[in-house]
Design a protein around this motif. Structure first.
Motif, short mmCIF file in Angstrom:
data_model
loop_
_atom_site.label_atom_id
_atom_site.label_comp_id
_atom_site.label_asym_id
_atom_site.label_seq_id
_atom_site.Cartn_x
_atom_site.Cartn_y
_atom_site.Cartn_z
N CYS A 29 0.80 -1.22 0.00
CA CYS A 29 0.00 0.00 0.00
C CYS A 29 0.83 1.26 0.00
CB CYS A 29 -0.92 -0.01 1.22
SG CYS A 29 -2.19 -1.26 1.11
N HIS A 32 1.78 5.18 2.97
CA HIS A 32 0.69 5.38 3.94
C HIS A 32 0.56 4.17 4.87
CE1 HIS A 32 -2.84 7.13 5.65
NE2 HIS A 32 -3.55 6.06 5.38
N TYR A 33 0.63 2.98 4.34
CA TYR A 33 0.55 1.77 5.17
C TYR A 33 1.75 1.70 6.11
CZ TYR A 33 0.50 -3.13 6.54
OH TYR A 33 0.51 -4.29 7.27
N MET A 81 -7.04 -1.77 5.06
CA MET A 81 -6.59 -0.91 3.96
C MET A 81 -6.58 -1.65 2.63
SD MET A 81 -3.53 1.09 5.93
CE MET A 81 -3.22 2.24 4.59
N CYS A 83 -4.87 -4.24 1.74
CA CYS A 83 -3.49 -4.57 1.34
C CYS A 83 -3.28 -6.07 1.49
CB CYS A 83 -2.48 -3.85 2.23
SG CYS A 83 -2.54 -2.08 2.13
#
Length: 149
Positions: A29, A32-33, A81, A83
């Motif tokens: 991701c 941000h992840y 998220m 992911c």
């Protein structure tokens, strides 16, 4: 002929979009992840590990609940998220955690300790005594040269 080539091109483009849509979560991701797992998961793990004395960091019994919480946190955030988990970012994250917290630990996860003196003592004393006895024997035999043929 052109409609057949156009149809084949459309199929290739459609196939490409399907592959990209299915594989993009597997690629991770992005930053941000990484930021989220460091802010939420690693911060909590740091606080948990500070509760322990540093000499207990290699004790699996003492750290397993914190490590499990860290693993679950990264997994839950990845799922929320959308992911793929595990991914390269998670692998790098856990490598950094291991380098910081568990770099002095043995592979078995148990703290390395010296054996008790009742076991360690004979392994130290016997070779020293054998060395002294062999030296004394050589000196004694070298002084008694009359019996040697």
């Amino acid at each position: 002929m052109e409609s057949h080539a156009g149809s084949a091109l459309q199929k290739h483009v459609l196939l490409w979009f399907i592959i990209v849509a299915q594989c993009s979560p597997a690629l991770g991701c992005g930053a941000h992840y990484e930021y989220v797992i460091e802010e939420f998961c690693l911060t909590k793990f740091r606080l948990d590990m500070q509760e322990l004395d540093q000499s207990q960091w290699c004790s699996w019994e003492d750290t397993v609940k914190f490590y499990e919480a860290l693993t679950n946190c990264t997994h839950l955030l990845a799922m929320n998220m959308s992911c793929y988990w595990p991914n390269q970012m998670v692998d790098a994250f856990f490598i950094q955690v291991h380098r910081h917290y568990f770099h002095d630990c043995s592979v078995s996860g148990r703290r390395l300790r010296d054996p008790p003196n009742r076991i360690l003592g004979p392994f130290i004393v016997v070779p020293i005594l054998v060395t002294f006895l062999m030296t004394a024997l050589v000196v004694w035999r070298s002084k008694r040269s009359e019996g040697i043929v």
